[in-house]
Design a protein around this motif. Sequence first.
Motif, short mmCIF file in Angstrom:
data_model
loop_
_atom_site.label_atom_id
_atom_site.label_comp_id
_atom_site.label_asym_id
_atom_site.label_seq_id
_atom_site.Cartn_x
_atom_site.Cartn_y
_atom_site.Cartn_z
N THR A 1 27.95 3.61 -51.47
CA THR A 1 29.17 2.84 -51.72
C THR A 1 29.46 1.87 -50.58
O THR A 1 30.11 0.84 -50.80
CB THR A 1 30.36 3.79 -51.91
OG1 THR A 1 30.49 4.63 -50.76
CG2 THR A 1 30.16 4.65 -53.15
N LEU A 2 29.01 2.20 -49.38
CA LEU A 2 29.20 1.29 -48.24
C LEU A 2 28.12 0.21 -48.20
O LEU A 2 28.35 -0.87 -47.66
CB LEU A 2 29.19 2.08 -46.93
CG LEU A 2 30.28 3.15 -46.76
CD1 LEU A 2 30.14 3.83 -45.41
CD2 LEU A 2 31.66 2.54 -46.90
N PRO B 1 36.01 -7.78 -41.50
CA PRO B 1 37.32 -7.88 -42.18
C PRO B 1 37.55 -6.81 -43.23
O PRO B 1 38.68 -6.34 -43.40
CB PRO B 1 37.27 -9.29 -42.80
CG PRO B 1 36.30 -10.05 -41.96
CD PRO B 1 35.27 -9.06 -41.53
N ASP B 2 36.51 -6.42 -43.94
CA ASP B 2 36.65 -5.35 -44.92
C ASP B 2 36.64 -4.01 -44.18
O ASP B 2 35.67 -3.65 -43.52
CB ASP B 2 35.50 -5.40 -45.93
CG ASP B 2 35.73 -4.44 -47.09
OD1 ASP B 2 36.75 -3.72 -47.08
OD2 ASP B 2 34.90 -4.43 -48.02
N TYR C 1 37.85 3.24 -43.30
CA TYR C 1 38.59 4.13 -44.18
C TYR C 1 37.74 5.27 -44.73
O TYR C 1 38.27 6.17 -45.37
CB TYR C 1 39.18 3.35 -45.35
CG TYR C 1 40.21 2.32 -44.94
CD1 TYR C 1 40.85 2.39 -43.71
CD2 TYR C 1 40.54 1.26 -45.79
CE1 TYR C 1 41.78 1.45 -43.33
CE2 TYR C 1 41.48 0.31 -45.42
CZ TYR C 1 42.10 0.41 -44.19
OH TYR C 1 43.03 -0.53 -43.81
N HIS C 2 36.44 5.22 -44.51
CA HIS C 2 35.58 6.27 -45.07
C HIS C 2 35.84 7.59 -44.36
O HIS C 2 36.07 7.64 -43.15
CB HIS C 2 34.11 5.88 -44.94
CG HIS C 2 33.21 6.62 -45.88
ND1 HIS C 2 32.71 7.87 -45.60
CD2 HIS C 2 32.74 6.29 -47.11
CE1 HIS C 2 31.96 8.27 -46.60
NE2 HIS C 2 31.96 7.35 -47.53
N HIS C 3 35.77 8.69 -45.11
CA HIS C 3 36.16 9.98 -44.57
C HIS C 3 35.10 10.60 -43.66
O HIS C 3 35.44 11.39 -42.76
CB HIS C 3 36.49 10.95 -45.71
CG HIS C 3 37.67 10.54 -46.53
ND1 HIS C 3 38.95 10.56 -46.05
CD2 HIS C 3 37.76 10.07 -47.80
CE1 HIS C 3 39.80 10.14 -46.98
NE2 HIS C 3 39.10 9.83 -48.05
N SER D 1 46.29 -2.59 -38.09
CA SER D 1 45.99 -1.81 -39.29
C SER D 1 46.01 -2.65 -40.56
O SER D 1 45.71 -2.14 -41.63
CB SER D 1 46.98 -0.65 -39.43
OG SER D 1 48.30 -1.14 -39.59
N GLY D 2 46.39 -3.95 -40.44
CA GLY D 2 46.31 -4.85 -41.58
C GLY D 2 47.62 -5.32 -42.14
O GLY D 2 47.64 -5.99 -43.18
#
Length: 279
Positions: A53-54, A84-85, A90-92, A216-217
């Motif tokens: 997925t990454l 930027p993404d 955010y991946h666990h 954090s955006g």
Amino acid sequence: MSGHQFVAAAFRNLISSFDRKVERELPDLVLHNDENPIQEYHNYVLIPGMYPTLFPFGVGGFEDPSHFVSLAFAAQASVYFDIPDHIFRYHHSYIFVVLNIIQWHKAHLHTSFAMCKTGFDDFSKELVGLSPSVIQSAAHHLENKRNMSNLNHEQKKALHLLKHVNTISAKIPGSQAFKTFTCSEMRGFMGLFGLPTLYFTANLNPLHSPIFQVMSGDITVDLTEHFQISVRTHERTLRLARDPMAAADFFEFSIRSIFQHLFGWDFSLCRSKDQGGIV
């Protein structure tokens, strides 16, 4: 095994009165493996294969020989956290797996350095000759905070060999020996330059900082405003838990700003500025 058999085995584990001593024939999880392990070094398809997925197109792996400029594993991992993404942030599990691989590489590297030393043959023979009972007795002796001079010959030998092991682990980021080595360096600086005349405690809490919210955006935060209108505490807490890399960036940014502007430290030259800082 069918799906129902897996569910049945899981349900039996929920029953507290189930006899654990009885050997169960049905496992909870089946892990397929092969006799040939996957190569960890110089395997540019390893990480994309672990996280499809990454890496949806299967490209961008680590240590790819087709790159025009070679890039180290740790450096490339750091680059992915700054794109930027924020999908990597955010991946666990990606952060922890990459850090674990970096620690392995460090351990392998410094272990090879230790093996090249002249006294490694004698050290390896002594290490193999130690029995588990001697190591356990030495650990029990130190846990009870007894005097180290009361150790017998075999226990002192185990303690001496432990120093060689700590020499390797002190180079591994995040290890306890690495933290101890850093504290020893700080004490060494105090012994060389004397105790500091100024003690400063920085309370760097990203939860209440508008700078962290921007990192954090949150694009609605205006850092030019003196009084910030921030989101609720619950939302800020979720942001902090979701993006630990932003918290690390905030900490590094704050520390560098304090040393650069408050104390007048030049990071590029690794020395104090001629004009000094605010203090």
